[in-house]
Design an enzyme around this catalytic site. Structure first.
Site, PDB file in Angstrom:
ATOM      1  N   GLY A 162     -44.806 -39.893 -25.504  1.00  0.00           N
ATOM      2  CA  GLY A 162     -45.633 -40.930 -24.875  1.00  0.00           C
ATOM      3  C   GLY A 162     -46.561 -40.294 -23.854  1.00  0.00           C
ATOM      4  O   GLY A 162     -46.117 -39.485 -23.037  1.00  0.00           O
ATOM      5  N   ASP A 217     -41.588 -42.410 -17.328  1.00  0.00           N
ATOM      6  CA  ASP A 217     -40.225 -42.904 -17.103  1.00  0.00           C
ATOM      7  C   ASP A 217     -39.464 -42.225 -15.954  1.00  0.00           C
ATOM      8  O   ASP A 217     -38.480 -42.763 -15.456  1.00  0.00           O
ATOM      9  CB  ASP A 217     -39.391 -42.760 -18.383  1.00  0.00           C
ATOM     10  N   ARG A 232     -45.327 -38.447 -31.679  1.00  0.00           N
ATOM     11  CA  ARG A 232     -43.883 -38.183 -31.732  1.00  0.00           C
ATOM     12  C   ARG A 232     -43.640 -37.647 -33.136  1.00  0.00           C
ATOM     13  O   ARG A 232     -43.738 -38.398 -34.112  1.00  0.00           O
ATOM     14  CB  ARG A 232     -43.089 -39.462 -31.496  1.00  0.00           C
ATOM     15  N   CYS A 233     -43.367 -36.332 -33.251  1.00  0.00           N
ATOM     16  CA  CYS A 233     -43.301 -35.672 -34.559  1.00  0.00           C
ATOM     17  C   CYS A 233     -41.839 -35.507 -34.994  1.00  0.00           C
ATOM     18  O   CYS A 233     -41.178 -34.511 -34.656  1.00  0.00           O
ATOM     19  CB  CYS A 233     -44.003 -34.313 -34.465  1.00  0.00           C
ATOM     20  N   THR A 278     -44.090 -37.815 -18.295  1.00  0.00           N
ATOM     21  CA  THR A 278     -43.649 -39.122 -18.815  1.00  0.00           C
ATOM     22  C   THR A 278     -43.671 -40.119 -17.660  1.00  0.00           C
ATOM     23  O   THR A 278     -43.376 -39.743 -16.524  1.00  0.00           O
ATOM     24  CB  THR A 278     -42.225 -39.068 -19.413  1.00  0.00           C
ATOM     25  N   ARG A 280     -37.127 -47.452 -21.504  1.00  0.00           N
ATOM     26  CA  ARG A 280     -36.162 -47.751 -22.566  1.00  0.00           C
ATOM     27  C   ARG A 280     -34.755 -47.328 -22.165  1.00  0.00           C
ATOM     28  O   ARG A 280     -33.792 -47.992 -22.450  1.00  0.00           O
ATOM     29  CB  ARG A 280     -36.595 -47.011 -23.835  1.00  0.00           C
ATOM     30  N   ASP A 317     -37.382 -39.877 -16.016  1.00  0.00           N
ATOM     31  CA  ASP A 317     -35.957 -39.710 -16.321  1.00  0.00           C
ATOM     32  C   ASP A 317     -35.579 -38.271 -16.689  1.00  0.00           C
ATOM     33  O   ASP A 317     -34.507 -38.033 -17.239  1.00  0.00           O
ATOM     34  CB  ASP A 317     -35.556 -40.659 -17.464  1.00  0.00           C
ATOM     35  N   ASP A 349     -38.405 -36.016 -22.830  1.00  0.00           N
ATOM     36  CA  ASP A 349     -37.158 -35.621 -23.486  1.00  0.00           C
ATOM     37  C   ASP A 349     -37.305 -35.019 -24.886  1.00  0.00           C
ATOM     38  O   ASP A 349     -36.823 -33.925 -25.170  1.00  0.00           O
ATOM     39  CB  ASP A 349     -36.325 -36.892 -23.680  1.00  0.00           C
TER      40      ASP A 349
HETATM   41  O1  F6P Z   1     -43.208 -42.639 -22.675  1.00  0.00           O
HETATM   42  C1  F6P Z   1     -42.080 -43.363 -22.333  1.00  0.00           C
HETATM   43  C2  F6P Z   1     -42.265 -44.758 -22.797  1.00  0.00           C
HETATM   44  O2  F6P Z   1     -43.392 -45.292 -22.165  1.00  0.00           O
HETATM   45  C3  F6P Z   1     -41.053 -45.648 -22.598  1.00  0.00           C
HETATM   46  O3  F6P Z   1     -40.958 -46.200 -21.314  1.00  0.00           O
HETATM   47  C4  F6P Z   1     -41.246 -46.668 -23.678  1.00  0.00           C
HETATM   48  O4  F6P Z   1     -40.019 -47.218 -24.035  1.00  0.00           O
HETATM   49  C5  F6P Z   1     -41.815 -45.864 -24.789  1.00  0.00           C
HETATM   50  O5  F6P Z   1     -42.500 -44.805 -24.188  1.00  0.00           O
HETATM   51  C6  F6P Z   1     -42.758 -46.603 -25.711  1.00  0.00           C
HETATM   52  O6  F6P Z   1     -43.182 -45.719 -26.691  1.00  0.00           O
HETATM   53  P1  F6P Z   1     -44.231 -46.060 -27.824  1.00  0.00           P
HETATM   54  O7  F6P Z   1     -45.581 -46.131 -27.152  1.00  0.00           O
HETATM   55  O8  F6P Z   1     -44.141 -44.911 -28.766  1.00  0.00           O
HETATM   56  O9  F6P Z   1     -43.820 -47.347 -28.406  1.00  0.00           O
END
Ligand code: F6P
Length: 324
Positions: A11, A128, A72-73, A126, A172, A130, A103
């Site tokens: 992300g 998040d 996301r690969c 990120t 998430r 985390d 992560d």
């Molecule tokens: O990058 C982290 C995040 O923003 C999370 O908080 C969220 O759950 C997820 O990505 C959403 O990902 P995507 O845009 O791939 O649906």
């Protein structure tokens, strides 16, 4: 070291461009050729890479998103796919790699660090927050401020119409954004993935709060255990007859926008340090921040462990709610 490749993956987060700029400029400062890989690990597999110039990173420090693109690969979990990617780097005479992401990105980077024979350094990017091994990830501060701005606006209309808003924010697996947004916006309650929610208590709290105030803001982390804001409203509405309950899902607005000064500075320091670490012969490390210092943690550890928010903030929130 003659060529350093870089990519953004997972992300996106505000400040990734500032990090790219810092890596490219530091490479050029040392007469190293920076190689930009497009769309994360996907570009590494497809050999979608190019030599980066000063002009590529002009005027990007203030922009959101990532000029390199991200993805996301999932195929990268496959060893044969990684072998193709590694061969592409070797064919391009790459001597070092910097990856920016969360992560999932570090899981790939950690495997690469042991498999590849080309040193890898990771930067935590990120919203998040985390990632283990850093107080702050690139983008978290900006996202938190975006969330606060949105909540403040919703607060205005909530109070005009005496409504109870359940505002869902990203996260998430982690409640950093939710918990700190709750403290910073003066929210009446918060639900985060790290805590089992008590719906009876939540209902009581809304009833008590609304004796005086007649509007409430409840922050809901996307990954909390009841299934999100809409699900939550369905569960509590039979106990809150007469109340006007509204969900708002903030969504991807939280991932975009111009990075805050904090994120720009953090990204610039981390990006430049990544090149210094590669020049110093380091491999398999993630850069983090601790107070005002930059520190390193092995990518392996950063993947195994997670950062969790300070749950004492829940007690702080409770103290802010006392009404007499
Ligand atoms: O990058 C982290 C995040 O923003 C999370 O908080 C969220 O759950 C997820 O990505 C959403 O990902 P995507 O845009 O791939 O649906």
């Amino acid at each position: 070291m003659k060529k350093i490749a870089l990519l953004t993956s997972g992300g996106d987060s505000p400040g990734m461009n500032a990090a790219i700029r810092a890596i490219v400029k530091t490479c050029l400062y040392y007469n190293i050729i920076p190689i930009g890989i497009r769309h994360g690990y996907k570009g590494m597999v497809q050999a979608d890479m190019f030599e980066m110039k000063y002009s590529d990173v002009d005027n990007i420090i203030h922009t959101g998103g990532t000029i390199l693109g991200s993805s996301r690969c999932l195929e990268f979990k496959n060893k044969e796919t990684r072998c193709i990617a590694i061969k592409n780097l070797l064919d391009n005479c790459v001597d070092g790699l910097v990856v920016i992401g969360g992560d999932g990105t570090f899981t790939g980077a950690s495997i690469l660090a042991s498999e590849m024979g080309i040193p890898v350094i990771g930067l935590p990017g990120t919203i998040d927050n985390d990632i283990y091994g850093t107080d702050h990830t690139i983008g978290y501060d900006t996202a938190l401020n975006t969330v606060i701005e949105a909540i403040d606006k919703i607060r205005d209309t909530a109070s005009s119409h005496h409504r109870i808003f359940f505002i869902e924010v990203m996260g998430r697996h982690a409640g950093f954004i939710a918990l700190n947004a709750a403290v910073a916006s003066g929210a009446e309650s918060v639900l985060i993935p790290e805590e089992i929610p008590d719906l009876n208590q939540l209902v009581l709290q809304i009833q008590n709060q609304n004796k005086g105030k007649r509007s409430s803001i409840i922050i809901v982390a996307e990954g909390e255990q009841e299934g999100g804001s809409i699900e939550l409203i369905n569960k509590v509405s039979p106990m809150l007859e007469g109340y006007d309950l509204r969900p708002t899902v903030l969504g991807h607005i939280q991932r975009g926008g111009s990075p805050s000064a904090f994120d720009r500075i953090l990204a610039t320091r981390m990006g430049s340090f990544a090149v210094d670490l590669l020049l110093d012969g380091q491999n398999g490390l993630m850069i983090g921040s601790e107070g005002d210092k930059l520190i390193t943690t092995s990518l392996e550890t950063a993947v195994k462990l997670h950062n969790t928010p300070d749950l004492d903030r829940l007690k702080l929130l409770k103290k802010m709610l006392t009404r007499h």
